[in-house]
Design a protein around this motif. Structure first.
Motif, mmCIF file in Angstrom:
data_model
loop_
_atom_site.group_PDB
_atom_site.id
_atom_site.type_symbol
_atom_site.label_atom_id
_atom_site.label_comp_id
_atom_site.label_asym_id
_atom_site.label_seq_id
_atom_site.Cartn_x
_atom_site.Cartn_y
_atom_site.Cartn_z
ATOM 1 N N ALA A 178 0.816 -1.224 0.000
ATOM 2 C CA ALA A 178 0.000 0.000 0.000
ATOM 3 C C ALA A 178 0.844 1.266 0.000
ATOM 4 N N GLN A 179 2.157 1.104 -0.275
ATOM 5 C CA GLN A 179 3.076 2.243 -0.340
ATOM 6 C C GLN A 179 3.100 3.009 0.987
ATOM 7 N N TYR A 180 2.927 2.245 2.080
ATOM 8 C CA TYR A 180 2.953 2.767 3.455
ATOM 9 C C TYR A 180 1.821 3.748 3.741
ATOM 10 N N GLU A 181 0.745 3.638 2.961
ATOM 11 C CA GLU A 181 -0.472 4.401 3.234
ATOM 12 C C GLU A 181 -1.399 3.485 4.043
ATOM 13 N N PRO A 182 -1.665 3.801 5.301
ATOM 14 C CA PRO A 182 -2.440 2.884 6.130
ATOM 15 C C PRO A 182 -3.947 3.109 6.024
ATOM 16 N N LYS A 183 -4.708 2.053 6.294
ATOM 17 C CA LYS A 183 -6.114 2.285 6.612
ATOM 18 C C LYS A 183 -6.145 3.190 7.839
ATOM 19 N N PRO A 184 -7.037 4.176 7.919
ATOM 20 C CA PRO A 184 -8.240 4.391 7.114
ATOM 21 C C PRO A 184 -8.081 5.364 5.954
ATOM 22 N N ARG A 185 -6.876 5.651 5.487
ATOM 23 C CA ARG A 185 -6.701 6.625 4.402
ATOM 24 C C ARG A 185 -7.259 6.080 3.079
ATOM 25 N N LEU A 186 -7.852 6.959 2.309
ATOM 26 C CA LEU A 186 -8.402 6.584 1.015
ATOM 27 C C LEU A 186 -7.351 5.950 0.122
ATOM 28 N N ARG A 187 -6.140 6.496 0.136
ATOM 29 C CA ARG A 187 -5.103 6.001 -0.762
ATOM 30 C C ARG A 187 -4.784 4.535 -0.517
ATOM 31 N N ALA A 188 -4.900 4.065 0.719
ATOM 32 C CA ALA A 188 -4.638 2.656 1.017
ATOM 33 C C ALA A 188 -5.606 1.760 0.250
ATOM 34 N N TYR A 189 -6.882 2.142 0.233
ATOM 35 C CA TYR A 189 -7.899 1.352 -0.454
ATOM 36 C C TYR A 189 -7.742 1.470 -1.966
ATOM 37 N N GLU A 190 -7.340 2.650 -2.436
ATOM 38 C CA GLU A 190 -7.097 2.817 -3.869
ATOM 39 C C GLU A 190 -5.960 1.908 -4.327
ATOM 40 N N CYS A 191 -4.913 1.802 -3.499
ATOM 41 C CA CYS A 191 -3.797 0.908 -3.830
ATOM 42 C C CYS A 191 -4.274 -0.540 -3.884
#
Length: 248
Positions: A156-169
């Motif tokens: 997830a490129q170190y983007e954690p839940k709950p961030r939108l970018r994590a789900y986009e990844c």
């Protein structure tokens, strides 16, 4: 209000119809305190190791290290994200250190594995932890074979839940269609984005929260419209929605 298993639904003047499962072909499962019960208390070990790592890395005492740890979790989604954003820390050493734990408290759960295996379509573990940690846990549960993949914080490129970018990844990497996916999570706020994307959401309720703010985050917003279903027992819930095994 969301429908709930194991306890009565609270009355509502305008009950919301929860999204169902008949159309689902992608099943996304959080790992910690979702696939195994919180009573296993694996996070106590991770928590202790995070405090130790921060104390050493920042040169502070354990009390200050724990304060920093919890503040980063609340403000950034994970302690790791806070350390990376504020202190420019490289993440690999942290992930390797904090997930070097004893998972023997987790009991094998053949019933859970069978219930997940009967679900039609792909099954994916989606964790803010590492692949190595997830593999250790699902191996201990005896259910590693039922999953088609593990999507971790590195992917997830170190983007954690709950961030939108994590789900986009997650969506970009797996090609899932959110409107045909279901998300299972023990942290209610982590279901806000899946709901907005069109997923069916299930909050796997982790028991009563502790008195500290970081302990209460799992429950915050749990009565919101982004929580479609609630269960206290994941295996039983899945058995209730999975197709029956064919008769021999």
């Amino acid at each position: 209000m969301p429908t709930k298993t194991s306890f009565p639904a609270e009355p509502s003047a305008k009950p919301a119809a929860p999204r169902g499962f008949s159309h689902i072909d992608s099943w996304i499962f959080d790992l910690d305190n979702t696939l195994y019960p919180p009573a296993c208390d694996l996070f106590a070990q991770v928590d202790e190791r995070m405090t130790a790592f921060i104390a050493r890395y920042l040169g502070v005492d354990p009390v200050e290290a724990r304060r920093i740890q919890k503040d980063f979790y609340i403000e950034h989604g994970t302690t790791l994200s806070g350390l990376m954003a504020v202190h420019g820390m490289e993440p690999k050493e942290f992930l390797d250190f904090v997930h070097d734990i004893d998972v023997s408290a987790v009991m094998a759960d053949a019933g859970l594995g069978e219930a997940i295996a009967r679900l039609p379509g792909r099954k994916i573990v989606f964790t803010n932890g590492s692949v190595a940690h997830a593999e250790n846990v699902v191996r201990q549960l005896g259910i590693g074979h039922v999953f088609d993949g593990i999507f971790d914080i590195v992917t997830a490129q170190y983007e954690p839940k709950p961030r939108l970018r994590a789900y986009e990844c997650l969506i970009e990497a797996t090609g899932i269609e959110p409107a045909r996916a279901a998300m299972f999570e023990d942290i209610a706020r982590n279901l806000e984005v899946p709901h907005a994307l069109g997923m069916t959401t299930v909050w796997v309720r982790p028991g009563l929260p502790g008195p500290e703010r970081h302990q209460q985050l799992s429950h915050e917003g749990a009565d919101g419209p982004h929580v479609h279903h609630v269960t206290d027992n994941l295996a039983d819930f899945l058995k209730g929605i999975a197709p029956s095994a064919p008769a021999e």
